[in-house]
Design a protein around this motif. Structure first.
Motif, PDB file in Angstrom:
ATOM      1  N   GLN A 282      10.982  49.071  22.204  1.00 49.12           N
ATOM      2  CA  GLN A 282      11.240  50.465  22.549  1.00 49.12           C
ATOM      3  C   GLN A 282      11.610  50.672  24.013  1.00 49.12           C
ATOM      4  O   GLN A 282      11.802  51.809  24.443  1.00 49.12           O
ATOM      5  N   TYR A 283      11.739  49.578  24.799  1.00 47.65           N
ATOM      6  CA  TYR A 283      12.044  49.753  26.227  1.00 47.65           C
ATOM      7  C   TYR A 283      13.366  50.509  26.433  1.00 47.65           C
ATOM      8  O   TYR A 283      13.421  51.507  27.158  1.00 47.65           O
ATOM      9  N   ALA A 284      14.444  50.030  25.807  1.00 52.44           N
ATOM     10  CA  ALA A 284      15.753  50.647  26.033  1.00 52.44           C
ATOM     11  C   ALA A 284      15.754  52.106  25.589  1.00 52.44           C
ATOM     12  O   ALA A 284      16.315  52.973  26.267  1.00 52.44           O
ATOM     13  N   LEU A 285      15.097  52.378  24.459  1.00 49.81           N
ATOM     14  CA  LEU A 285      15.027  53.758  23.980  1.00 49.81           C
ATOM     15  C   LEU A 285      14.235  54.634  24.953  1.00 49.81           C
ATOM     16  O   LEU A 285      14.604  55.781  25.215  1.00 49.81           O
ATOM     17  N   SER A 286      13.145  54.086  25.495  1.00 53.11           N
ATOM     18  CA  SER A 286      12.314  54.844  26.435  1.00 53.11           C
ATOM     19  C   SER A 286      13.103  55.180  27.695  1.00 53.11           C
ATOM     20  O   SER A 286      13.050  56.319  28.191  1.00 53.11           O
ATOM     21  N   TYR A 287      13.854  54.202  28.200  1.00 48.21           N
ATOM     22  CA  TYR A 287      14.617  54.468  29.420  1.00 48.21           C
ATOM     23  C   TYR A 287      15.715  55.499  29.159  1.00 48.21           C
ATOM     24  O   TYR A 287      15.919  56.423  29.959  1.00 48.21           O
ATOM     25  N   VAL A 355       6.787  50.899  29.819  1.00 51.58           N
ATOM     26  CA  VAL A 355       6.819  51.550  28.507  1.00 51.58           C
ATOM     27  C   VAL A 355       5.478  52.200  28.191  1.00 51.58           C
ATOM     28  O   VAL A 355       5.423  53.333  27.688  1.00 51.58           O
ATOM     29  N   LEU A 356       4.389  51.512  28.486  1.00 58.05           N
ATOM     30  CA  LEU A 356       3.060  52.099  28.240  1.00 58.05           C
ATOM     31  C   LEU A 356       2.877  53.371  29.060  1.00 58.05           C
ATOM     32  O   LEU A 356       2.346  54.373  28.562  1.00 58.05           O
ATOM     33  N   ALA A 357       3.306  53.334  30.321  1.00 57.58           N
ATOM     34  CA  ALA A 357       3.194  54.521  31.173  1.00 57.58           C
ATOM     35  C   ALA A 357       4.060  55.658  30.645  1.00 57.58           C
ATOM     36  O   ALA A 357       3.673  56.834  30.675  1.00 57.58           O
ATOM     37  N   PHE A 358       5.249  55.313  30.134  1.00 58.18           N
ATOM     38  CA  PHE A 358       6.148  56.319  29.547  1.00 58.18           C
ATOM     39  C   PHE A 358       5.484  56.997  28.346  1.00 58.18           C
ATOM     40  O   PHE A 358       5.515  58.225  28.202  1.00 58.18           O
ATOM     41  N   GLU A 359       4.898  56.195  27.467  1.00 61.67           N
ATOM     42  CA  GLU A 359       4.283  56.749  26.259  1.00 61.67           C
ATOM     43  C   GLU A 359       3.139  57.693  26.609  1.00 61.67           C
ATOM     44  O   GLU A 359       2.994  58.769  26.002  1.00 61.67           O
ATOM     45  N   ASN A 370       5.436  70.794  26.842  1.00 57.98           N
ATOM     46  CA  ASN A 370       6.804  70.359  27.113  1.00 57.98           C
ATOM     47  C   ASN A 370       7.073  69.079  26.328  1.00 57.98           C
ATOM     48  O   ASN A 370       6.832  67.975  26.822  1.00 57.98           O
ATOM     49  N   PRO A 371       7.578  69.207  25.093  1.00 55.24           N
ATOM     50  CA  PRO A 371       7.785  68.025  24.258  1.00 55.24           C
ATOM     51  C   PRO A 371       9.139  67.349  24.472  1.00 55.24           C
ATOM     52  O   PRO A 371       9.510  66.464  23.697  1.00 55.24           O
ATOM     53  N   ALA A 372       9.901  67.743  25.513  1.00 56.27           N
ATOM     54  CA  ALA A 372      11.281  67.261  25.655  1.00 56.27           C
ATOM     55  C   ALA A 372      11.356  65.740  25.748  1.00 56.27           C
ATOM     56  O   ALA A 372      12.238  65.119  25.143  1.00 56.27           O
ATOM     57  N   LEU A 373      10.443  65.123  26.497  1.00 52.58           N
ATOM     58  CA  LEU A 373      10.506  63.666  26.666  1.00 52.58           C
ATOM     59  C   LEU A 373      10.226  62.969  25.340  1.00 52.58           C
ATOM     60  O   LEU A 373      10.924  62.021  24.952  1.00 52.58           O
ATOM     61  N   LYS A 374       9.215  63.454  24.629  1.00 49.00           N
ATOM     62  CA  LYS A 374       8.894  62.881  23.323  1.00 49.00           C
ATOM     63  C   LYS A 374      10.040  63.099  22.340  1.00 49.00           C
ATOM     64  O   LYS A 374      10.399  62.207  21.561  1.00 49.00           O
ATOM     65  N   ASP A 375      10.637  64.306  22.382  1.00 43.27           N
ATOM     66  CA  ASP A 375      11.759  64.607  21.474  1.00 43.27           C
ATOM     67  C   ASP A 375      12.963  63.718  21.783  1.00 43.27           C
ATOM     68  O   ASP A 375      13.668  63.261  20.870  1.00 43.27           O
ATOM     69  N   VAL A 440       5.770  58.571  39.341  1.00 40.53           N
ATOM     70  CA  VAL A 440       5.347  57.170  39.235  1.00 40.53           C
ATOM     71  C   VAL A 440       6.003  56.503  38.025  1.00 40.53           C
ATOM     72  O   VAL A 440       6.522  55.387  38.115  1.00 40.53           O
ATOM     73  N   VAL A 441       5.990  57.210  36.885  1.00 43.22           N
ATOM     74  CA  VAL A 441       6.568  56.617  35.671  1.00 43.22           C
ATOM     75  C   VAL A 441       8.079  56.452  35.812  1.00 43.22           C
ATOM     76  O   VAL A 441       8.642  55.423  35.433  1.00 43.22           O
ATOM     77  N   TRP A 442       8.754  57.464  36.358  1.00 39.67           N
ATOM     78  CA  TRP A 442      10.203  57.362  36.554  1.00 39.67           C
ATOM     79  C   TRP A 442      10.535  56.203  37.479  1.00 39.67           C
ATOM     80  O   TRP A 442      11.499  55.462  37.248  1.00 39.67           O
ATOM     81  N   ASP A 443       9.723  56.003  38.520  1.00 39.08           N
ATOM     82  CA  ASP A 443       9.951  54.893  39.434  1.00 39.08           C
ATOM     83  C   ASP A 443       9.780  53.557  38.706  1.00 39.08           C
ATOM     84  O   ASP A 443      10.571  52.629  38.890  1.00 39.08           O
ATOM     85  N   ARG A 444       8.766  53.461  37.844  1.00 46.19           N
ATOM     86  CA  ARG A 444       8.557  52.223  37.085  1.00 46.19           C
ATOM     87  C   ARG A 444       9.724  51.967  36.123  1.00 46.19           C
ATOM     88  O   ARG A 444      10.188  50.832  35.980  1.00 46.19           O
ATOM     89  N   MET A 445      10.176  53.026  35.467  1.00 45.25           N
ATOM     90  CA  MET A 445      11.282  52.856  34.533  1.00 45.25           C
ATOM     91  C   MET A 445      12.560  52.454  35.263  1.00 45.25           C
ATOM     92  O   MET A 445      13.314  51.598  34.797  1.00 45.25           O
ATOM     93  N   ARG A 446      12.811  53.060  36.428  1.00 47.03           N
ATOM     94  CA  ARG A 446      14.005  52.701  37.203  1.00 47.03           C
ATOM     95  C   ARG A 446      13.954  51.256  37.645  1.00 47.03           C
ATOM     96  O   ARG A 446      14.956  50.538  37.600  1.00 47.03           O
ATOM     97  N   ARG A 447      12.777  50.818  38.107  1.00 43.99           N
ATOM     98  CA  ARG A 447      12.662  49.434  38.578  1.00 43.99           C
ATOM     99  C   ARG A 447      12.889  48.444  37.433  1.00 43.99           C
ATOM    100  O   ARG A 447      13.547  47.416  37.606  1.00 43.99           O
TER     101      ARG A 447
END
Length: 549
Positions: A282-287, A355-359, A370-375, A440-447
């Motif tokens: 799910q990494y690519a989908l999460s990003y 990915v864990l932080a994103f979830e 705000n369900p936008a990220l989950k949606d 923090v999560v956006w920074d982790r996903m970008r890295r």
């Protein structure tokens, strides 16, 4: 000049099948080790003499000549015909896209390789006229085919057209102009855009690596690309996106929009990007979901936008290191060095943690109304956001320099927010108590996304290498492969020249360009202090840089 060659399949069982599957041709000679360090025909002959000591001098001369052609004379862009051993009268035709590589861990007979982009894997030998038909029956394992400077004949038959026959009078190599490539690294502020203009066989082809900016608008980045091409974007035949950050690809979206408005079209176009490794599914989908939340753009819409302005259909090819990890652009061969199909443990953990932080963040935002990220994630998962390659070559792990699964633990050496990027969360409708977590999560996903960057080099040694936004973990792993040490005419500095380079990475260049602008220029000294070389390091803040290769 584009050459034409015949290389017979390995004498080992399944040689033809393995060649097609791996996207290579084999030179056989299982008793002979790595010859990549041989610099002349006599050196190759001397190596052969050590394992064929009882052979007659003429036979040694013949074998050495064949191996030398395979090692040093064949060039990326040349056509190659591969007759099958077990299917007499049938062959495959493709184009050489990589340099000689020795696969020490491969079975005997499958170790000496050149990467090939296969065009047609079922060509009847009787499709050729008598002269070429007879040459393809040669008993030699490797031989040059009758003079055909543009490889018109193999090219035609590979595409199921009649053999046009030999030219009369034949064009001699000395009659053709020398091949020169003009590389232009454009100033697009804090972003990236590089143009490679290639003229070969009387025609021009353009390859563009990235187009976007953090400090300029995507429209401005697009405008600078158009200016450099004299308003003729239709010359572009290949677009390489090193990774899907807006400062690397959004200018191409604007380019497609402008071309559509102006009635301009690509005659044909290929889009190259990194293939997400087989790690956390799910990494690519999460990003993609998070990038859509932050930027309002779905990254892979780029492929759909480009397809609307391409006459012959867009060829979208995600690529990774290993089998099939080489491609042609502007009749130049390029080899992918990163990402590998299997990530090193340190980078794997980086991706898993992101990915864990994103979830967790997606759940917290949904609980706060705000369900936008989950949606977005569900839309990505169910809506086919990940477009598969339309011309995939089956992948087989084949890593030079060792198994990436055995790499040491690697950690990113740069701290959060130290790359000059700060996210403005106020415009994203995020509850105040979750704003820090979101950053923090956006920074982790970008890295993690930066470390999925496509790192590739020209298949002709010493020309060009591009690192995308690969950072310390990737560079440290690359230093364990046969990339380091290496010297190039042009190096596109990793991560816009804003990160420190690991001491183990011994890569130098006549010209190293850091693509940074006003937002990141203050971080350039990190690169300068750690890039130990005698060449020149420059920043795109000084304007466009041009190099004739």
């Amino acid at each position: 000049m584009t050459g034409s060659w015949m290389v017979r399949t390995s004498r080992q069982d399944g040689g033809g099948r393995e060649a097609i599957t791996q996207g290579v041709v084999f030179a056989d000679w299982p008793e002979l080790g790595d010859i990549s360090q041989c610099r002349s025909l006599p050196e190759v002959r001397a190596r052969l003499a050590t394992v064929h000591s009882g052979d007659a001098a003429k036979r040694l001369d013949s074998l050495a000549g064949q191996l030398w052609r395979f090692l040093a004379v064949m060039s990326p862009g040349d056509y190659v015909a591969m007759p099958y051993r077990n299917h007499v009268g049938s062959m495959a035709i493709g184009r050489i896209v990589g340099r000689y590589r020795y696969q020490a861990d491969a079975p005997p007979g499958f170790r000496h390789t050149r990467a090939v982009q296969w065009i047609n894997t079922s060509v009847p030998r009787n499709a050729f006229k008598n002269d070429l038909f007879n040459s393809l029956g040669s008993i030699a394992r490797i031989c040059g085919l009758p003079p055909d400077p543009q490889s018109r004949r193999l090219a035609a038959v590979a595409r199921k057209k009649p053999d046009p026959g030999p030219e009369d009078p034949p064009v001699q190599p000395s009659d053709l102009p020398p091949r020169r490539d003009l590389v232009s690294v454009l100033d697009v502020g804090d972003g990236a855009c590089t143009i490679i203009r290639t003229r070969r066989d009387g025609r021009e082809s353009v390859t563009v690596i990235d187009c976007g900016s953090d400090s300029l608008s995507a429209d401005d980045a697009c405008e600078r690309l158009l200016d450099a091409l004299d308003g003729r974007p239709e010359l572009i035949e290949t677009i390489i996106v090193t990774h899907f950050d807006v400062d690397h690809y959004l200018g191409f979206v604007r380019l497609a929009e402008r071309m559509r408005a102006r009635g301009q079209r690509f005659r044909r176009l290929r889009l190259i990007s990194p293939r997400p490794p087989h790690v956390v599914p799910q990494y690519a989908l999460s990003y993609l979901a998070m990038a859509r939340f932050v930027t309002g753009v779905r990254s892979l819409d780029l492929a759909l936008e480009l397809e609307t302005v391409t006459d012959r259909g867009l060829r979208y090819t995600p690529m990774s290191r290993g089998a099939g990890g080489a491609f042609l652009a502007g009749n130049r061969g390029y080899e992918v060095l990163w990402p590998p199909p299997i990530l090193p443990p340190g980078v794997t953990r980086q991706v898993q943690n992101a990915v864990l932080a994103f979830e967790e963040l997606a759940r917290s935002l949904a609980d706060s109304g705000n369900p936008a990220l989950k949606d977005n994630f569900e839309a990505a998962r169910t809506g086919g956001w990940l477009q598969p390659s339309r011309d995939e070559i089956p992948q087989r792990l084949c890593c030079r320099g060792g198994d990436p699964g055995e790499s040491p633990d690697l950690l990113d050496a740069e701290g959060a927010g130290e790359d000059g990027y700060l996210l403005d969360v106020d415009r994203l409708n995020i509850p105040e108590h979750l704003q820090h977590d979101f950053r923090v999560v956006w920074d982790r996903m970008r890295r993690a996304n930066n470390n999925m960057s496509l790192v590739f080099e020209d298949a002709e040694p010493g020309r060009l290498i591009a690192f995308g936004d690969a950072s310390h973990p990737v560079l440290s792993w690359l230093a364990t492969t046969d990339l380091s040490p290496a010297h190039y005419a042009l190096m596109l500095a990793p991560h816009h020249g804003t990160h420190r380079l690991p001491a183990s990475l011994q890569v130098t260049a006549e010209l190293c360009v850091a693509q940074n602008g006003t937002k990141r220029a203050h971080l350039w000294p990190r690169h300068l202090a750690t890039h130990r070389q005698n060449g020149t390091c420059v920043s795109s803040t000084a304007g466009n840089h041009h190099l004739l290769l």
